[in-house]
Structures are given as C-alpha cells and as structure tokens.
Design a protein around this motif. Structure first.
Motif, PDB file in Angstrom:
ATOM      1  N   SER A 266       0.778  -1.335   0.016  1.00  0.00           N
ATOM      2  CA  SER A 266      -0.025  -0.100   0.065  1.00  0.00           C
ATOM      3  C   SER A 266       0.829   1.111  -0.134  1.00  0.00           C
ATOM      4  CB  SER A 266      -0.927   0.170   1.261  1.00  0.00           C
ATOM      5  OG  SER A 266      -0.184  -0.090   2.326  1.00  0.00           O
ATOM      6  N   PHE A 267       0.356   2.172  -0.552  1.00  0.00           N
ATOM      7  CA  PHE A 267       0.899   3.511  -0.811  1.00  0.00           C
ATOM      8  C   PHE A 267       0.231   4.664  -0.489  1.00  0.00           C
ATOM      9  CE2 PHE A 267       3.127   0.643  -3.897  1.00  0.00           C
ATOM     10  CZ  PHE A 267       4.473   0.823  -3.528  1.00  0.00           C
ATOM     11  N   ASN A 268       0.875   5.751   0.021  1.00  0.00           N
ATOM     12  CA  ASN A 268       0.014   7.071   0.194  1.00  0.00           C
ATOM     13  C   ASN A 268       1.122   8.279  -0.180  1.00  0.00           C
ATOM     14  OD1 ASN A 268      -0.132   9.576   2.582  1.00  0.00           O
ATOM     15  ND2 ASN A 268      -2.327   8.643   1.661  1.00  0.00           N
ATOM     16  N   LEU A 269       0.132   9.078  -1.039  1.00  0.00           N
ATOM     17  CA  LEU A 269       1.005  10.291  -1.334  1.00  0.00           C
ATOM     18  C   LEU A 269       0.197  11.393  -0.827  1.00  0.00           C
ATOM     19  CD1 LEU A 269       3.077  11.325  -4.518  1.00  0.00           C
ATOM     20  CD2 LEU A 269       1.126  12.971  -3.428  1.00  0.00           C
ATOM     21  N   SER A 270       0.757  12.336   0.388  1.00  0.00           N
ATOM     22  CA  SER A 270       0.236  13.298   0.659  1.00  0.00           C
ATOM     23  C   SER A 270       0.642  14.607  -0.018  1.00  0.00           C
ATOM     24  CB  SER A 270      -0.175  13.355   2.150  1.00  0.00           C
ATOM     25  OG  SER A 270      -0.694  12.260   2.698  1.00  0.00           O
ATOM     26  N   HIS A 271      -0.243  15.534  -0.490  1.00  0.00           N
ATOM     27  CA  HIS A 271       0.395  16.841  -0.957  1.00  0.00           C
ATOM     28  C   HIS A 271      -0.557  18.021   0.103  1.00  0.00           C
ATOM     29  CE1 HIS A 271       0.566  19.721  -4.670  1.00  0.00           C
ATOM     30  NE2 HIS A 271       1.404  20.070  -3.632  1.00  0.00           N
ATOM     31  N   ILE A 272       0.641  18.780   0.681  1.00  0.00           N
ATOM     32  CA  ILE A 272       0.003  19.748   1.597  1.00  0.00           C
ATOM     33  C   ILE A 272       0.083  20.856   0.957  1.00  0.00           C
ATOM     34  CG2 ILE A 272       0.396  20.797   3.960  1.00  0.00           C
ATOM     35  CD1 ILE A 272       1.376  17.739   4.740  1.00  0.00           C
ATOM     36  N   ILE A 273      -1.048  21.763   0.617  1.00  0.00           N
ATOM     37  CA  ILE A 273      -1.032  22.749  -0.103  1.00  0.00           C
ATOM     38  C   ILE A 273      -1.275  23.957   0.589  1.00  0.00           C
ATOM     39  CG2 ILE A 273      -1.980  23.931  -2.183  1.00  0.00           C
ATOM     40  CD1 ILE A 273      -2.860  21.017  -2.977  1.00  0.00           C
ATOM     41  N   PRO A 274      -0.394  25.058   0.816  1.00  0.00           N
ATOM     42  CA  PRO A 274      -0.857  26.264   1.186  1.00  0.00           C
ATOM     43  C   PRO A 274      -1.900  27.114   0.643  1.00  0.00           C
ATOM     44  CG  PRO A 274       1.782  26.151   0.838  1.00  0.00           C
ATOM     45  CD  PRO A 274       0.890  25.101  -0.038  1.00  0.00           C
ATOM     46  N   VAL A 275      -2.982  27.350   1.515  1.00  0.00           N
ATOM     47  CA  VAL A 275      -4.098  28.271   0.810  1.00  0.00           C
ATOM     48  C   VAL A 275      -3.893  29.834   1.478  1.00  0.00           C
ATOM     49  CG1 VAL A 275      -6.467  28.631   0.805  1.00  0.00           C
ATOM     50  CG2 VAL A 275      -5.451  26.110   0.853  1.00  0.00           C
TER      51      VAL A 275
END
Length: 361
Positions: A266-275
């Motif tokens: 299993s894989f997870n890619l998390s993208h944390i985007i400043p708003v």
C-alpha cells in the motif's frame, strides 16, 4: 535542540508571502501523476507559488503554462482537471502546443503579424518527471529534478512506478499553517496519544533516519510481518510485485510532499497545499501496488482496500484536529519550541526551510 522556525512564522501573512516568492517559486512542485495526462488535451490545473498553472498533454507532450489568456486575462482551464483544448472560455482564443495563439475568432479584425502573435505566447514553465510523478518549476535555475531529489531519486522513481490501483482521493481543509501539518507527519512522538487506535497499532518504530539534500526518510520495522497470520491471505495476490520492503517507509519531498508505503503493498502520497497563512488543503492519494490477477479474490481485495481507506482517513482526521489546536497555540506562544531525537526530521526540515526563508519579518 531548539526549533528554528519561530511561532509567528506559522501565522504571519508576510512570512506566507515570502514563502511564495522565495521558496515555492524556486523548487520543483508536484502537480500530478503521469496517468493524469494519458490522452491528448488531458489537463490538470495547479496554483504554484501563487501563480495559476495549467499542465496539459498537447499533441502527446506534457507542457506547463501560466493559466491566463493573453487576450483579456481570463483563466483558460477553469476546472481542476479534465480534457479540452487549450482554449479560453471568454472569447475562444485557442493555443497550440507552444502556447502561441493559433485559433482566434474574427482574426482579421486584429491585423496581427506573426511576430506579434509569438509575443502573445503563454508564459511556459519547466516540466520534469520522476517515475509516475510530474513536477513543475516556475523559476528557471540550474537544479534539475534529479539533483533536487538527490539520493532519493531512485527510491521515489521505484515507489511511484509501482503505484497501482488508485483506491482513494481524500481532500481536507485544515485550519493550520502548512508547515505545522508537514512537521506533524515527520515525527512519531505524537503517535501514542493521537493515533492510539490507528497508526500506533502498526507498530512502526525506531530512529532509522536518512537525510539527503532537502529531503529525509524514515525506515521503520512494524509489529507484524507481511506474511504472518491473517495477512498472508490478504497479501497473497501481491507477492510478484517489483517493490518490496520489510516494514514501513516514509519520505518527504521537500517541502510539502509526503510518500509512504507499508511492505511496498500500500502507498500514500500526501500533498499539503498552502491556501493562506492559516489554512491548508491536505490532498491524500491511496494506492495499492500492481498485483497478479491470477490470484484474484474480489471479496478479500475489496475488504483490504476498504480497510486501507478507513485507516488513512481516520489517521488524517486525527491529525487535522491536533494541527488546528497547534495553530491556535502558536499565536500565543513565547517559546521557540524544543525538539527531541525522535523529532530530528522536523529539525532537518526547519534547517532546510531557513535556507530559503532566513529571516523573520
């Protein structure tokens, strides 16, 4: 050790503006997966360092342009992703694969020369790919994506190439500065309290950290081996996979991409985007690795996939709550913050961050 990022840098608008111009405009920014651009005219839009960007398959090549029409300044691609020509929805100006206007309604009324048309070319940005991940940079410099990822390039390439079925995309708005969320993912010190019924049960532990360039990696053993007990039947269809690890692996692509895997299944890619300085968009993609269809059991696979989705969503909901509490607290803190050995990846992230944002304004 003392933390390097001061409390006010988590909520100060001037710091957020500095980050857009001095950090995100200088580095390689993740914008999507190769699979997002399979067909001609497939596109994804992104906001990179405050700039609207469209990444699109144009005649079989992935290109990136400023997503603003050079005629009367409308946004060109107005949805998050889709498939349509690179054509402005306002007056119908269409752009070719070089970003030059080539389809202009009532063109004779403009009396353009070819040189004038070329001057109306959309601003183009650099694109590079690692495995199945697509990156854009809005300011030219000499650092290639391979140099930026350093010794982790082969690992990221192999991990992402083995992303198989996408089983979940989860978007959460978190009322916290993006750095608070990144730092939360870089340490396991909080796991016992915050994730006692979720991530804690995986049993990932240890201080086996690797640091290179701006990035870092945590390699951790887990409590149960891949083929022990009930897991043996669940993981049987995945035994011929190309990417195998013994436990849990978690790495950061500086500054805001987190990639993790358990067993390489299993894989997870998390993208944390400043708003804004106090709000972030957390986007999580969950994949299972490519599998052997000869060993297919749809019921077991569905149960496995549902359990992965539930696990990831529960963990991230738990993180959302505590990150929002931290965001409230930093606005009143008189302390620099302290970091333990278990939080060395947080310290490394802060050290690299300060190379781009050296002063508190």
């Amino acid at each position: 050790m003392k933390a390097l990022i001061k409390p006010n840098e988590y909520f100060q608008k001037s710091t957020y503006e500095e980050e857009k111009s001095k950090l995100f405009s200088q580095i390689w920014n993740f914008v999507g997966f190769i699979s997002d651009f399979n067909q001609v005219n497939d596109f994804v839009v992104s906001n990179v360092s405050g700039t609207p960007v469209v990444v699109q398959n144009l005649k079989g090549t992935i290109r990136a342009f400023k997503n603003v029409c050079s005629h009367r300044h409308s946004i060109i691609q107005t949805t998050q992703k889709g498939n349509r020509p690179l054509m402005c929805p306002y007056h119908g100006w269409a752009y070719n694969e070089k970003g030059i206007p080539f389809g202009i309604p009532k063109k004779p009324l403009f009396s353009f020369t070819n040189e004038e048309l070329e001057c109306l070319k959309l601003e183009e940005y650099e694109i590079e790919v690692c495995g199945s991940l697509v990156f854009v940079r809005t300011t030219k410099n000499k650092i290639s994506l391979k140099d930026f990822l350093g010794n982790f390039y082969p690992e990221i390439e192999k991990m992402s190439t083995n992303f198989g079925k996408l089983i979940d995309v989860n978007e959460i708005e978190i009322k916290a500065n993006w750095k608070i969320i990144v730092e939360n993912t870089l340490e396991s010190y909080h796991v016992a309290l915050i994730h006692s019924e979720t991530f804690q049960k995986l049993g990932a532990q240890g201080l086996d950290f690797v640091f290179d360039k701006n990035n870092s990696l945590w390699d951790a053993p887990v409590l149960v081996k891949e083929n022990e007990g009930k897991q043996a039947k669940i993981y049987k269809p995945y035994q011929k996979r190309d990417y195998k690890i013994d436990g849990y692996k978690h790495l950061i692509v500086f500054p805001n991409i987190l990639i993790s895997s358990t067993y390489g299944i299993s894989f997870n890619l998390s993208h944390i985007i400043p708003v804004s300085e106090g709000i972030s968009l957390f986007k999580s993609y969950v994949f299972v690795t490519k599998k052997d269809d000869e060993d297919k059991n749809e019921i077991i696979e569905k149960m496995f996939e549902d359990s992965l989705i539930h696990f990831n969503r529960k963990v991230f909901d738990e993180d959302k709550v505590i990150c929002q509490e931290v965001q409230k607290g930093v606005q009143y803190s008189n302390y620099d913050g302290q970091l333990s050995d278990e939080e060395r990846r947080v310290g490394y992230f802060q050290e690299k961050y300060k190379q781009y944002i050296p002063e508190v304004l």
